[in-house]
Design an enzyme around this catalytic site. Structure first.
Site, PDB file in Angstrom:
ATOM      1  N   GLU A  86     -34.921  50.691  11.083  1.00 50.77           N
ATOM      2  CA  GLU A  86     -35.514  50.906   9.894  1.00 50.77           C
ATOM      3  C   GLU A  86     -35.302  49.837   8.816  1.00 50.77           C
ATOM      4  OE1 GLU A  86     -37.243  52.194   6.260  1.00 50.77           O
ATOM      5  OE2 GLU A  86     -35.259  52.058   6.504  1.00 50.77           O
TER       6      GLU A  86
ATOM      7  N   LEU B  42     -28.199  55.436   0.619  1.00 55.75           N
ATOM      8  CA  LEU B  42     -29.012  56.017   1.504  1.00 55.75           C
ATOM      9  C   LEU B  42     -28.097  56.882   2.374  1.00 55.75           C
ATOM     10  CD1 LEU B  42     -30.524  52.479   2.872  1.00 55.75           C
ATOM     11  CD2 LEU B  42     -31.502  54.505   1.368  1.00 55.75           C
TER      12      LEU B  42
END
Length: 194
Positions: free
Chosen positions: A32, A25
């Site tokens: 999140e 990521l």
């Protein structure tokens, strides 16, 4: 599970569709990640007795999960890899040669099935198997090398209301723009009838 199971894709993507960089990521957003974990695990009060949710992912997504967090706990983990992947030391984890095999072989105790990446599986699944996308829309420009196709330009998809998102997940999701570690994002849900 019904004879033709539907998947919910869950993904964080930039406005340009960026979802990853260098096999991981491109952002670190703990809030999140908590949302992702809570949604894919499911609320104990809303899960039918004896059931759990499933997460379907590609090998690169599996490899991108730090070993101490593999398999994702309290969920069936299904890993798709044409070349195979060794999941023998991981309970609640199975390996499958194709997305279709993983879908067909979802455990009977599966309540909801989530597709969690990567880009190739999203490309395969969104047009055929997904009737819902839980999209965390990252509003900042972030350099990525893996992308989600722009499914929102397909007129069969429509953005659901925030109220519908909260009702579907079973709890109150933050509304509007959220800022974390200098990165802005918002939670969205997109749906279509298959």
């Amino acid at each position: 599970m019904p004879t033709s199971p539907r998947l919910t894709a869950i993904v964080a993507a930039t406005v340009e569709g960026g979802i990853g960089r260098d096999g991981g990521l491109p952002w670190r957003l703990p809030g999140e990640m908590k949302y992702f974990a809570r949604v894919t695990t499911g609320e104990a009060s809303t899960l039918p007795t004896g059931s759990r949710n499933a997460v379907i992912m590609g090998r690169k997504t599996w490899d991108g999960i730090p070993p101490k967090f593999r398999p994702l706990k309290d969920r069936h983990n299904l890993v798709v890899s044409r070349a195979g992947v060794d999941v023998s030391n991981n309970t609640n984890t199975t390996a499958h040669g194709s997305l279709e095999d993983a879908i067909t072989l979802l455990p009977e105790s599966t309540h909801r099935a989530f597709l969690i990446g990567g880009a190739q599986l999203y490309d395969q699944a969104l047009p055929r198997y997904c009737d819902r996308v839980l999209l965390t829309r990252v509003l900042d420009k972030i350099e990525c090398d893996a992308f989600l196709a722009d499914f929102t330009s397909d007129k069969s998809w429509r953005q659901a209301s925030h109220k519908d998102l909260c009702e579907w997940v079973g709890w109150e999701v933050p509304e509007g723009e959220v800022e974390e570690k200098g990165t802005k994002y918002r939670f969205e849900m997109w749906v279509r009838d298959l």
